[in-house]
Design an enzyme around this catalytic site. Structure first.
Site, PDB file in Angstrom:
ATOM      1  N   TRP A 100      22.522  52.007  10.220  1.00 28.95           N
ATOM      2  CA  TRP A 100      22.699  53.337   9.630  1.00 28.95           C
ATOM      3  C   TRP A 100      22.806  54.380  10.749  1.00 28.95           C
ATOM      4  O   TRP A 100      22.064  54.330  11.728  1.00 28.95           O
ATOM      5  CB  TRP A 100      21.505  53.664   8.716  1.00 28.95           C
ATOM      6  CG  TRP A 100      21.602  55.052   8.164  1.00 28.95           C
ATOM      7  CD1 TRP A 100      22.420  55.464   7.172  1.00 28.95           C
ATOM      8  CD2 TRP A 100      20.869  56.206   8.600  1.00 28.95           C
ATOM      9  NE1 TRP A 100      22.262  56.820   6.961  1.00 28.95           N
ATOM     10  CE2 TRP A 100      21.313  57.293   7.829  1.00 28.95           C
ATOM     11  CE3 TRP A 100      19.902  56.431   9.583  1.00 28.95           C
ATOM     12  CZ2 TRP A 100      20.815  58.593   7.985  1.00 28.95           C
ATOM     13  CZ3 TRP A 100      19.401  57.716   9.749  1.00 28.95           C
ATOM     14  CH2 TRP A 100      19.852  58.781   8.945  1.00 28.95           C
ATOM     15  N   ASP A 160      24.897  65.132  -4.007  1.00 27.11           N
ATOM     16  CA  ASP A 160      23.784  64.648  -4.837  1.00 27.11           C
ATOM     17  C   ASP A 160      22.957  65.819  -5.403  1.00 27.11           C
ATOM     18  O   ASP A 160      22.895  66.880  -4.802  1.00 27.11           O
ATOM     19  CB  ASP A 160      22.894  63.772  -3.929  1.00 27.11           C
ATOM     20  CG  ASP A 160      22.031  62.825  -4.704  1.00 27.11           C
ATOM     21  OD1 ASP A 160      21.958  62.941  -5.931  1.00 27.11           O
ATOM     22  OD2 ASP A 160      21.417  61.937  -4.072  1.00 27.11           O
ATOM     23  N   ARG A 178      15.222  53.002  -1.053  1.00 34.31           N
ATOM     24  CA  ARG A 178      15.497  54.370  -1.516  1.00 34.31           C
ATOM     25  C   ARG A 178      15.117  54.576  -2.996  1.00 34.31           C
ATOM     26  O   ARG A 178      15.829  55.254  -3.735  1.00 34.31           O
ATOM     27  CB  ARG A 178      16.962  54.739  -1.290  1.00 34.31           C
ATOM     28  CG  ARG A 178      17.120  56.215  -0.947  1.00 34.31           C
ATOM     29  CD  ARG A 178      18.568  56.688  -0.973  1.00 34.31           C
ATOM     30  NE  ARG A 178      18.619  58.072  -0.509  1.00 34.31           N
ATOM     31  CZ  ARG A 178      19.519  58.958  -0.916  1.00 34.31           C
ATOM     32  NH1 ARG A 178      20.463  58.611  -1.755  1.00 34.31           N
ATOM     33  NH2 ARG A 178      19.514  60.177  -0.458  1.00 34.31           N
ATOM     34  N   ASP A 212      29.130  56.922  -3.923  1.00 37.69           N
ATOM     35  CA  ASP A 212      28.121  56.514  -2.942  1.00 37.69           C
ATOM     36  C   ASP A 212      27.448  55.204  -3.367  1.00 37.69           C
ATOM     37  O   ASP A 212      27.569  54.761  -4.518  1.00 37.69           O
ATOM     38  CB  ASP A 212      27.085  57.635  -2.828  1.00 37.69           C
ATOM     39  CG  ASP A 212      26.391  57.688  -1.484  1.00 37.69           C
ATOM     40  OD1 ASP A 212      26.479  56.703  -0.732  1.00 37.69           O
ATOM     41  OD2 ASP A 212      25.740  58.708  -1.189  1.00 37.69           O
ATOM     42  N   MET A 213      26.726  54.581  -2.452  1.00 39.16           N
ATOM     43  CA  MET A 213      26.027  53.322  -2.723  1.00 39.16           C
ATOM     44  C   MET A 213      24.987  53.178  -1.621  1.00 39.16           C
ATOM     45  O   MET A 213      25.325  52.862  -0.502  1.00 39.16           O
ATOM     46  CB  MET A 213      27.076  52.212  -2.637  1.00 39.16           C
ATOM     47  CG  MET A 213      26.698  50.878  -3.210  1.00 39.16           C
ATOM     48  SD  MET A 213      25.741  49.905  -2.049  1.00 39.16           S
ATOM     49  CE  MET A 213      25.767  48.345  -2.827  1.00 39.16           C
ATOM     50  N   ASP A 220      26.667  58.700   8.143  1.00 40.64           N
ATOM     51  CA  ASP A 220      25.834  59.870   7.865  1.00 40.64           C
ATOM     52  C   ASP A 220      25.554  60.638   9.142  1.00 40.64           C
ATOM     53  O   ASP A 220      25.012  61.739   9.099  1.00 40.64           O
ATOM     54  CB  ASP A 220      24.500  59.429   7.244  1.00 40.64           C
ATOM     55  CG  ASP A 220      24.633  59.217   5.741  1.00 40.64           C
ATOM     56  OD1 ASP A 220      25.720  59.509   5.200  1.00 40.64           O
ATOM     57  OD2 ASP A 220      23.656  58.773   5.107  1.00 40.64           O
TER      58      ASP A 220
HETATM   59  C1  DGJ Z   1      24.021  59.112   1.358  1.00 32.34           C
HETATM   60  C2  DGJ Z   1      25.322  59.690   1.822  1.00 32.34           C
HETATM   61  O1  DGJ Z   1      25.811  58.992   2.913  1.00 32.34           O
HETATM   62  C3  DGJ Z   1      25.125  61.175   2.097  1.00 32.34           C
HETATM   63  O2  DGJ Z   1      26.286  61.727   2.621  1.00 32.34           O
HETATM   64  C4  DGJ Z   1      24.728  61.844   0.833  1.00 32.34           C
HETATM   65  O3  DGJ Z   1      25.764  61.803  -0.098  1.00 32.34           O
HETATM   66  C5  DGJ Z   1      23.479  61.184   0.264  1.00 32.34           C
HETATM   67  N1  DGJ Z   1      23.618  59.781   0.150  1.00 32.34           N
HETATM   68  C6  DGJ Z   1      23.142  61.764  -1.067  1.00 32.34           C
HETATM   69  O4  DGJ Z   1      22.057  61.132  -1.641  1.00 32.34           O
END
Ligand code: DGJ
Length: 782
Positions: free
Chosen positions: A199, A367, A443, A478-479, A548
């Site tokens: 990550w 989100d 999460r 997203d996931m 991210d």
């Molecule tokens: C993970 C994503 O990679 C972020 O950019 C964001 O959308 C968050 N999730 C939101 O929970």
């Protein structure tokens, strides 16, 4: 072009040749893959390429008593299995109804054409190939048929390969392992470049030379993963960006994948790629079929950049769905790093109106907009607007955002559910979970069981309802969880090895149906950043959030990594605040923009908190990007120097007609007393003259610290109000570059840039270039 002779098959692309033949045993011998050579498809034409065997090597097994001359262990095979003498890792392993694992695939027939589809499984596949070859083998042991389908993409220098098993027996057969790709090379010593990470640090290129043993690239996260992308390269030890032999491989698949490169005891290298066999098994009932993901391969003798160009052209033309091919990607503002979960309509509209002022085209509400979603522990699965946050619902907000002149985008995470949600209360059995056992946490959420058709239908209908409830132009899908406790409560014990592949098939069904229902929506894939960045996702969603991590320095490495296998307009890239939220590093706004503009550009910061200078700078960045958008999003990308070689990362993006180009140099840490820097372009027309310019930048005098006192008539204290006031009125002019120079010189000599500041004086002839600075250079043919 495909040429066939008597059991000889030669596949040609513009610059590559791929050849194999069927041996007397009925097994297929791989003859050659590499630079284009013309081979006549007859005995004589291939005589140099076949392995010569008179006696089998010691302590080996020969195929049968009539084939005493050789062992399958010491020949390059086109399709390998187990139990007939080949001691290497097999590509295919079936378990017959009698429990036997031995495979014995012999040639039956071939077919050529341009639209023979072996894919009846709902897997995404490349489109519009020039020609196909399908070879059918029969397994003398289990009785199953196996088809290998090769697709040839001539202009892109790509060949793909997928495999289908057909159970034409009347008993069950278990697929224990089925690799999509196999290539046996007749030598060891390849440099393998894999792209690994985690990550916020995706796609780091790692090089390993393999002379013996095995090197594996694989994922077990349930996704293609940020741990190890399915794209990898194999090259000669001295191949570089612009010269040398290199093979590139990828897989059109979004689940657990496996690539192994192994060197046998006879010094031959076997390459395999496909679904990760670990945890996988599939029962094929009589007359069932199973299709592997499609594997993609290319070769270049002109270095990594050229290999990447093949992959980019292939993805652009044969993977990205037609509605989004070569289509302008909007500049967006995403609310996540500006507000995280703390959103409401008035806050969002303030942000959106700042975005509109800056020239941004699309506003994305990330989100936090549905159910009781105030943090990540709640409400996934409950896709109804939170009326406290959005009193007018999605439609109300969207209408207001559109009235500002922006398009509207939203965030969803449809594959997941929080246990604290109405959906979970109603359908706890819809999750992947082992009944009665304690579940691991990630999460605060669970993965829905997409192997269940009713769950897939729920996602499709819920998302259809949400996407049609307002004028939505963009969806971030997203996931955010890696898989654990894999178990589907609707499959019998002996089929639990099918769950993760069935999940991926369920996902593809969702993506296919929704992109067909909403072809104009720009979907952006995301999985905690780049945890599912692959050709399967790109078959439906034309871009994917790359990481991210939005720090410019980290992103330069991450985006360089992606660029080896994927065109950069497929990588979502945002300008965020400084200090950066993932690294706490402070970087200049210009550097953040320069790096993000090579991907699909967006902003992800609180525009409402920006100073006027920053807001003006962002506005001018956006104006500039709009002028150059076509080059950035449709151009040919070249990597130059990278941080692996020193403190400069250098990129160039050239328009398709090669008459315009943008270059970027990004510096890591300043090396004291080094004033000299050169930028080398790539991909230009040698005999054309270009005007080479940079853009006008102004610097804040506070960035010079105490040094202002060397020119100020009055003493100015750091952090004083007086200095702040003067800083608003007086700016330092940046250096100007403006020369006319031939493409030849730009590429082969480079441009010696204005000297960098290095402690001995500053004026507008000097490049202000502290740590993490970047410059963009623009080249226009005259
Ligand atoms: C993970 C994503 O990679 C972020 O950019 C964001 O959308 C968050 N999730 C939101 O929970």
């Amino acid at each position: 072009m495909i040429k066939t002779g008597n059991k000889i098959f030669i596949l040609y692309t513009l610059h590559t040749t791929y050849a194999f033949r069927i041996m007397d045993t009925g097994c297929a011998e791989h003859l050659y893959y590499g630079r284009r050579v013309n081979i006549t498809p007859d005995e004589n034409g291939i005589s140099a390429l076949t392995e010569k065997h008179t006696f089998a090597p010691g302590n080996t097994v020969t195929y049968d008593k009539d084939s005493g001359a050789f062992s399958m262990e010491d020949v390059c095979l086109e399709l390998s299995t187990t139990g007939k003498g080949d001691m290497r890792e097999p590509a295919v392993m079936l378990i017959s109804s009698d429990g036997s694992r031995t495979g014995d695939f012999v040639y039956k027939s071939f077919e050529t054409g341009s639209d023979i589809s072996i894919n009846d499984s709902g897997m995404p596949e490349s489109r519009l190939c020039d020609e196909q070859l399908v070879i059918t083998y029969e397994d003398k042991n289990s009785g199953a048929s196996l088809q290998v389908c090769y697709k040839v993409f001539e202009d892109e220098d790509v060949i793909t390969r997928s495999v289908k098993i057909i159970n034409d027996t009347d008993s069950d057969i278990i697929i224990d392992k089925l690799m999509s790709l196999q290539i046996d090379f007749d030598r060891p010593g390849f440099k393998i470049s894999s792209f690994t990470g985690g990550w916020a640090r995706e796609m780091n290129r790692e090089d390993t030379v393999l002379n013996a043993g095995k090197f594996v690239v694989e994922s077990r996260t349930g996704t293609s993963s940020n741990r190890a992308n399915p794209f990898f390269m194999m090259s000669d030890a001295d191949t570089n960006e612009d010269a040398g032999d290199v093979y590139g491989f990828n897989l059109i698949y979004s689940g657990n994948h496996y690539e192994s490169i192994s060197v046998s005891s006879f010094g031959k290298t076997r390459v395999l790629s496909g679904i990760n066999p670990e945890g996988f098994s599939w029962t094929l009932h009589p007359s069932d079929t199973f299709v592997s993901p499609e594997a993609v391969m290319t070769f270049s003798h002109r270095g990594y950049n050229n290999m990447s160009h093949h992959m980019h052209a292939f993805v652009r033309k044969h993977i990205v769905r037609k509605e989004w091919q070569r289509r302008k990607r909007p500049i967006l503002l995403n609310s996540w790093e500006a507000a995280y979960f703390d959103i409401n309509e008035s806050k969002l509209l303030k942000l959106a109106s700042k975005a509109a002022e800056a020239g941004i085209e699309l506003f994305v509400m990330d989100d936090g907009w549905f159910g009781e979603r105030d943090n990540d522990a709640k409400s996934l699965g409950d896709w109804t607007e939170n009326k406290k946050k959005l009193p007018g619902g999605l439609k109300g907000l969207t209408d207001k955002v559109k009235a500002l002149g922006l398009k509207m985008g939203i965030w969803v995470e449809p594959e997941m559910v929080n246990t604290d949600s109405s959906l979970y209360k109603k359908h706890p059995e819809w999750c992947l979970a082992i009944p009665g056992k304690v579940h691991s946490e990630g999460r605060n959420q669970r993965m829905l069981d997409l192997s269940r058709p009713e769950v897939v239908n729920f996602i499709i209908e819920e998302m259809t309802r949400v996407f049609s409830s307002a004028d939505i132009s963009y969806v971030k899908w997203d996931m955010n969880r890696v898989v654990s406790d894999v178990y589907s409560s609707v499959l019998p014990p002996e089929k639990q090895g099918e769950v993760m592949h069935r999940y991926v098939l369920g996902l593809y069904k969702c993506m296919k149906t929704l992109t067909e229902r909403f072809p104009e929506i720009l979907f952006e894939g995301c999985a905690s950043g780049g945890n599912r960045f692959d050709l399967g996702i790109l078959s439906y969603f034309p871009q994917i959030w790359g990481s991210d991590n939005t720090d410019a320095l980290s992103r330069a490495v991450i985006q360089s990594g992606y660029s080896y296998g994927y065109p950069l307009e497929c990588v979502g890239a945002h300008v965020s605040g400084s200090p950066n939220h993932q690294t706490l590093r402070r970087t200049p706004l210009e550097s953040r923009f320069a790096v993000a503009s090579f991907g699909s550009l967006g902003y992800e910061c609180n525009l409402c908190d920006m100073s006027k200078e920053e807001a003006d700078a962002i506005k001018s960045q956006i104006e500039l990007y709009k002028k150059w958008r076509n080059v950035f999003q449709d151009g040919i990308f070249y990597r130059g120097r990278s941080f692996a070689d020193g403190n400069i990362n250098e990129w160039t993006m050239v328009s398709r007609d090669r008459k315009a180009a943008v270059g970027m140099v990004l510096q890591d840490l300043v090396k004291p007393n080094t004033q000299y820097l050169k930028y080398n372009a790539k991909g230009l027309l040698s005999d054309v003259n270009y005007r080479f310019t940079n853009r006008e930048l102004k610097y804040d005098i506070r960035d010079f610290g105490d040094l202002v006192n060397t020119v100020s008539p009055v003493h100015l204290k750091q952090d004083s109000i007086a200095l702040d006031v003067i800083a608003k009125l007086v700016k330092m002019d940046g250096e100007e570059e403006d020369i006319t120079v031939s493409g030849d010189v730009l590429m082969h000599c480079g441009v010696k840039l204005k000297q960098a500041f290095s402690g001995t004086g500053y004026n507008e002839q000097v490049r202000f270039f502290p740590d993490f600075s970047a410059r963009m250079y623009f080249m226009n043919a005259i």
